[in-house]
Scaffold this active site. Structure first.
Site, mmCIF file in Angstrom:
data_model
loop_
_atom_site.group_PDB
_atom_site.id
_atom_site.type_symbol
_atom_site.label_atom_id
_atom_site.label_comp_id
_atom_site.label_asym_id
_atom_site.label_seq_id
_atom_site.Cartn_x
_atom_site.Cartn_y
_atom_site.Cartn_z
ATOM 1 N N ARG A 106 -14.248 16.099 7.523
ATOM 2 C CA ARG A 106 -13.159 17.061 7.357
ATOM 3 C C ARG A 106 -11.854 16.413 6.874
ATOM 4 O O ARG A 106 -10.924 17.115 6.475
ATOM 5 C CB ARG A 106 -12.930 17.810 8.674
ATOM 6 C CG ARG A 106 -13.965 18.893 8.939
ATOM 7 C CD ARG A 106 -13.782 19.514 10.305
ATOM 8 N NE ARG A 106 -14.317 18.656 11.359
ATOM 9 C CZ ARG A 106 -14.247 18.946 12.654
ATOM 10 N NH1 ARG A 106 -13.654 20.067 13.055
ATOM 11 N NH2 ARG A 106 -14.761 18.136 13.556
ATOM 12 N N ALA A 164 33.421 -12.992 -19.258
ATOM 13 C CA ALA A 164 32.723 -11.720 -19.358
ATOM 14 C C ALA A 164 31.943 -11.638 -20.667
ATOM 15 O O ALA A 164 32.415 -12.068 -21.714
ATOM 16 C CB ALA A 164 33.714 -10.578 -19.272
#
Length: 465
Positions: free
Chosen positions: A20, A423
């Site tokens: 099941r 950066a």
């Protein structure tokens, strides 16, 4: 084997398919709180004595799990599934070394050590079995006590017997010598052609031995699991048990306990605040005064005292030190180590990296296979380029380093103490201590942008229509 060691054995019946469940997994391997159902049964029973598990359907999967996680368990095979009595027959040689045996179904993940011990302590000899009072006894064998204790299966009940509410829980405590004798007398003359363990009661009556029903106050502890709905129900009950234990025992504060999920191996070291919709799994340890905000998922994580995990954070197989801040929306994984007072911020992924004490990776960055020293600041958009298509390489960043925004650190590369990157740099070579590294094309300003675009298009002014 000492007398105490001989006294009690445990047999877990785990050979069933669980049709099941509609799953390829064996029934006892269905997950409850991210652990197999069998885990919860073993956790309850292992403290009481030696355990043998009877495996059958999907037995290779079950045996592998037991060998890996419960190596002291005896694995016994039931090659043909011919009923519960037949399953116990598979253990008869092993059982011959013990005085008593507790027989439990492997689909009872709510069984507690205390309940199993209560059944053992209540045993007066012969055959004892657990019962409970069911609001709806449909499907259960009814317990009759007059003139003698017996179990009548529902299909064989009279109308009067069918109205009884005390039912068989399917847990037995049996003296071994008469059990072994009774197993030889079991037959399979029934509609299923199987050996039913419940029929062993008749053997004990014939031998003049006591048969006793041990009534349990709560049916939850012996609740069997047969389908996905019941699987979900026992998960909720177990979740509530664990949360209640931590809330009462350690002062954990759950704003909405019904939306919080924690696994059975999770440990809280003291007070913590858990917001709604949090999941904590595996062998996670939560320190004192930790806050975990909504929609965060922790699995096999260690979180140090005073740390704060903001919303939508995922941490896997990694550790956070004390006073760490993480998130929102970050992913820390694969043996990452975030040291005390560090910060891993928004939309950051940290993989297999060490973030040093007081260092910050605030937003929009990837740190993979990297080691960051103390007090490092990683600018937004920085990534460690750790994979060359074949191998992973390491990035090493010293103490007090400032990495400018949008820096690409192409591993293997080392940034020295007190260094800085400009950066937008692409860093491919080591940077010495105290140096400024800039790795980008020189900016060039071209005058008369519009005129340049006309030349590239190869024409003059556009004619207005």
């Amino acid at each position: 084997m000492s007398a105490d060691e001989r006294s009690l054995a445990i047999v877990v019946l785990a050979a069933g398919k669980g049709t099941r469940m509609k799953s390829d997994l064996p029934k006892v391997m269905q997950p409850v709180l991210e652990e197999p159902m069998l885990y919860h049964v073993m956790r309850a029973l292992a403290p009481l004595g030696p355990v043998a598990v009877i495996v059958g359907h999907g037995g290779d999967v079950v045996e592998y799990y037991l060998d890996s996680n419960w190596p002291d368990t005896n694995v016994l095979w039931q090659r043909d599934q011919l009923g519960t009595g037949h399953a116990v027959m598979m253990a008869k040689n092993w059982l011959s070394g013990f005085d008593r045996v507790l027989i439990v179904n492997g689909d009872m993940p709510l069984l507690t050590t205390d309940t199993a011990r209560h059944i053992s302590d209540s045993h007066v000899g012969g055959c004892s079995f657990a019962t409970f009072s069911a609001e709806d006894p449909s499907g259960y064998g009814r317990v009759l006590k007059d003139p003698r204790v017996r179990i009548v299966e529902e299909k064989d009940c009279s109308e009067e017997e069918r109205a009884l509410t005390e039912v068989n829980a399917g847990v037995y405590l049996v003296d071994v010598p008469p059990l072994l004798k009774g197993l030889k007398e079991l037959g399979r003359d029934n509609s299923q052609g199987e050996y039913y363990l419940v029929d062993i009661l008749d053997s004990f009556h014939r031998m003049g031995l006591p048969v006793s029903a041990i009534h349990l106050d709560s049916s939850d502890d012996v609740m069997g699991v047969n389908n996905p709905l019941e699987l979900a129900e026992v998960g909720r009950i177990l979740r509530d048990r664990y949360l209640k234990g931590w809330m009462i025992g350690e002062g954990v504060k759950c704003i909405d306990p019904s939306s919080v999920w924690i696994g059975p191996e999770v440990v809280f070291k003291g007070e913590a605040i858990i917001y709604p919709n949090v999941q904590i799994w595996g062998k996670t340890e939560i320190g004192r005064n930790v806050t975990v905000e909504s929609f965060s998922v922790l699995r096999d994580a260690v979180v140090g005292d005073g740390s704060r995990i903001n919303g939508y954070v995922r941490i896997e197989d990694s550790s956070l030190g004390r006073q760490v801040k993480a998130g929102p929306f970050c992913y820390i994984r694969h043996r990452a180590d975030v040291s005390d007072e560090a910060f891993v911020g928004k939309f950051v992924e940290v993989k297999k990296s060490l973030i040093g004490k007081g260092s910050k990776v605030p937003h929009l960055s990837y740190m993979g296979d990297a080691t960051l020293g103390e007090r490092v600041n990683i600018g937004a958009g920085t990534i460690t380029c750790n994979y060359d298509g074949e191998n992973k390489h390491k990035t090493s960043i010293g103490d007090d380093v400032f990495v400018g925004s949008d820096t690409m650190l192409v591993a293997p590369v080392k940034i020295g103490d007190n260094a800085m990157t400009g950066a937008g740099s692409v860093i491919t070579k080591d940077v010495p201590d105290g140096a400024l590294a800039i790795g980008r094309a020189r900016q060039r300003n071209i005058e008369d942008r519009r005129g340049l675009m006309k030349k590239k298009s190869g024409g003059g002014d556009r004619v207005k229509q």
